[in-house]
Scaffold this motif. Structure first.
Motif, PDB file in Angstrom:
ATOM      1  N   THR A 177       0.847  -1.186   0.000  1.00 14.88           N
ATOM      2  CA  THR A 177       0.000   0.000   0.000  1.00 14.88           C
ATOM      3  C   THR A 177       0.884   1.238   0.000  1.00 14.88           C
ATOM      4  OG1 THR A 177      -1.933   1.026   1.026  1.00 14.88           O
ATOM      5  CG2 THR A 177      -0.224   0.260   2.519  1.00 14.88           C
ATOM      6  N   SER A 178       0.254   2.364  -0.199  1.00 11.92           N
ATOM      7  CA  SER A 178       0.988   3.629  -0.168  1.00 11.92           C
ATOM      8  C   SER A 178       0.059   4.697   0.376  1.00 11.92           C
ATOM      9  CB  SER A 178       1.463   3.987  -1.573  1.00 11.92           C
ATOM     10  OG  SER A 178       0.376   3.987  -2.454  1.00 11.92           O
ATOM     11  N   GLY A 179       0.585   5.852   0.662  1.00 11.89           N
ATOM     12  CA  GLY A 179      -0.252   6.920   1.208  1.00 11.89           C
ATOM     13  C   GLY A 179       0.583   8.079   1.702  1.00 11.89           C
ATOM     14  N   THR A 180       0.026   8.804   2.668  1.00  8.54           N
ATOM     15  CA  THR A 180       0.739   9.964   3.198  1.00  8.54           C
ATOM     16  C   THR A 180       0.781   9.910   4.724  1.00  8.54           C
ATOM     17  OG1 THR A 180      -1.253  11.303   3.325  1.00  8.54           O
ATOM     18  CG2 THR A 180      -0.013  11.421   1.276  1.00  8.54           C
ATOM     19  N   LEU A 181       1.733  10.625   5.261  1.00  4.53           N
ATOM     20  CA  LEU A 181       1.924  10.642   6.705  1.00  4.53           C
ATOM     21  C   LEU A 181       2.322  12.062   7.117  1.00  4.53           C
ATOM     22  CD1 LEU A 181       3.707   7.724   8.389  1.00  4.53           C
ATOM     23  CD2 LEU A 181       4.062   9.990   9.270  1.00  4.53           C
ATOM     24  N   THR A 182       1.648  12.587   8.113  1.00  3.39           N
ATOM     25  CA  THR A 182       1.945  13.948   8.566  1.00  3.39           C
ATOM     26  C   THR A 182       2.099  13.963  10.081  1.00  3.39           C
ATOM     27  OG1 THR A 182       0.504  14.711   6.791  1.00  3.39           O
ATOM     28  CG2 THR A 182       1.221  16.366   8.356  1.00  3.39           C
ATOM     29  N   LEU A 183       3.147  14.629  10.524  1.00  2.00           N
ATOM     30  CA  LEU A 183       3.369  14.805  11.962  1.00  2.00           C
ATOM     31  C   LEU A 183       3.085  16.269  12.278  1.00  2.00           C
ATOM     32  CD1 LEU A 183       4.535  13.857  14.717  1.00  2.00           C
ATOM     33  CD2 LEU A 183       6.803  14.402  13.820  1.00  2.00           C
ATOM     34  N   SER A 184       2.044  16.483  13.079  1.00  2.00           N
ATOM     35  CA  SER A 184       1.678  17.876  13.378  1.00  2.00           C
ATOM     36  C   SER A 184       2.595  18.433  14.467  1.00  2.00           C
ATOM     37  CB  SER A 184       0.216  17.946  13.817  1.00  2.00           C
ATOM     38  OG  SER A 184       0.101  17.429  15.114  1.00  2.00           O
ATOM     39  N   PRO A 185       2.724  19.773  14.531  1.00  2.00           N
ATOM     40  CA  PRO A 185       3.598  20.363  15.564  1.00  2.00           C
ATOM     41  C   PRO A 185       3.185  19.967  16.982  1.00  2.00           C
ATOM     42  CG  PRO A 185       3.004  21.997  13.903  1.00  2.00           C
ATOM     43  CD  PRO A 185       2.186  20.786  13.620  1.00  2.00           C
ATOM     44  N   SER A 186       1.887  19.626  17.155  1.00  2.55           N
ATOM     45  CA  SER A 186       1.430  19.248  18.496  1.00  2.55           C
ATOM     46  C   SER A 186       1.770  17.786  18.812  1.00  2.55           C
ATOM     47  CB  SER A 186      -0.072  19.472  18.608  1.00  2.55           C
ATOM     48  OG  SER A 186      -0.733  18.637  17.678  1.00  2.55           O
TER      49      SER A 186
END
Lengths: 102, 274
Positions: free
Chosen positions: B100-109
């Protein structure tokens, strides 16, 4: 004359249709139905050598990869064994000797 | 008589072999992402023992960071150097194939949002926080609509407005080189072009060649194995064709230097043997 067998560098499967690399180094892009190694993609793009791929494939249970090309009933035998198997068996030779003696 | 028995056994072997095809490893659960002291931990499980591999990067076409793990059914990798804010694109799976594939985001919080795309619709979102979140914040986060799925690969080539009318694609048997291999190529590379079936994938590969000829895309002719290799730098699509114009493969390489490493001499469309 038997055609030359093309062997997968990753798993040793002997039923490939063409050499995995041509004399220019170009890849055949033929996905090995046995282990799934694709020269030109697995190695040149994914940076996984045939040896690494083969090791992992064996560690994962050597499962037949292709969904569309059926696995041979018996694993492709090495060239030497294949050549030996086409020679007449002892039984056949014995029968022909008997016939001559009659 | 001997010959007929041989034929009978061969046919029986072929028939039995149809039922002995082993299914490739598939994604079972996940992936999920949590934040730990070491970094973002991505975990997933597969329905069989396989290797662990995750490639990621800022650009969907350039997944230049790699994390590997061991063999098993449960897979875990730790991404230690993710910066809070930007969206990272990833593909994960085994050493043999992407699952699979996709996106990953780490928020500042410290919140991790992972969106995945498998096939055409499956979505899995997971959030995690190293410090317990307040129930109100959690409620708010859960009530938010899921982020739009972002494919890990660039969108297919869109024809310009003044493009000629769509061409009628010949049957797959005329466009794909070795038909028995088509399913495996589709399984591995079909999602690079949002292909819906092996036939659709083969048709797109044929259309890509027609597009390349019309637009003078970079082409290399390898006389050693009579193979034509074609490259589209903008969409990073690559294809290889046999000397009769049938397709060998069609995919989007991750490597930046992939095209420059391909053998063969540059060739113009009017010099092609087909």
């Amino acid at each position: 004359m038997a055609s030359k067998k093309q062997i997968c560098a990753a798993c040793g499967f002997t039923g490939l249709g063409s050499p995995q690399r041509s004399s220019s180094g170009g890849a055949s892009h033929e996905i090995c139905p046995s282990c799934g190694f694709e020269p030109g993609y697995t190695d040149d793009d994914q940076d996984i050598s045939p040896e690494q791929w083969g090791t992992e494939w064996r560690a994962s249970g050597s499962k037949w990869f292709s969904k569309s090309i059926p696995a041979p009933r018996k694993k492709s035998a090495p060239k030497a064994a294949v050549e030996k198997s086409v020679r007449p068996t002892k039984k056949v030779r014995a029968r022909s000797v008997k016939k001559r003696n009659r | 008589m001997n010959q007929s028995w041989k034929s009978f056994f061969c046919l029986s072997a072929l028939f039995l072999a149809q039922f002995s095809i082993t299914k490739a490893v598939e994604l079972k659960t996940g992936p999920t992402a949590t934040l730990s002291k070491e970094g973002v931990v991505v975990t997933w499980t597969t329905d069989g023992i396989s290797g662990t591999r995750l490639h990621y990067g800022r650009q969907p076409a350039l997944l230049n960071f790699k994390e590997d793990g061991g063999l098993g059914i449960t897979h875990e990798v730790t991404l230690e150097d993710l910066e809070p804010g930007p969206t990272y694109h990833f593909s994960l799976g085994t050493a043999k194939r992407w699952l699979t594939s996709g996106t990953l985001t780490l928020s500042p919080s410290g919140e991790v949002v992972i969106t995945t795309e498998k096939g055409d619709s499956k979505t899995n979102t997971s959030t995690a926080n190293p410090t317990p979140a307040k129930p109100k914040e959690l409620e708010k986060a859960e009530s938010q609509p899921l982020p739009k799925l972002t494919p890990a690969r660039p969108a297919p080539i869109k024809p310009p407005a003044n493009a000629p009318p769509p061409q009628k694609v010949p049957p797959t048997s005329k466009t794909w080189g070795y038909i028995p291999s088509l399913q495996d190529h589709f399984d591995r590379h079909g999602r690079d072009f949002q292909s819906t079936s092996p036939e659709d994938y083969a048709a797109k590969a044929w259309l890509f060649l027609q597009y390349a000829k019309r637009n003078n895309l970079p082409m290399k002719w390898d006389s050693a194995d009579r193979t034509l290799r074609v490259w589209e730098p903008r969409s990073r699509a690559f294809a290889a064709y046999n000397a009769n114009g049938t397709t060998k493969t069609f995919f989007r390489p991750n490597s930046d230097t992939y095209w420059s490493r391909q053998p063969g001499r540059p060739i113009k469309p009017d010099e092609l043997p087909f």
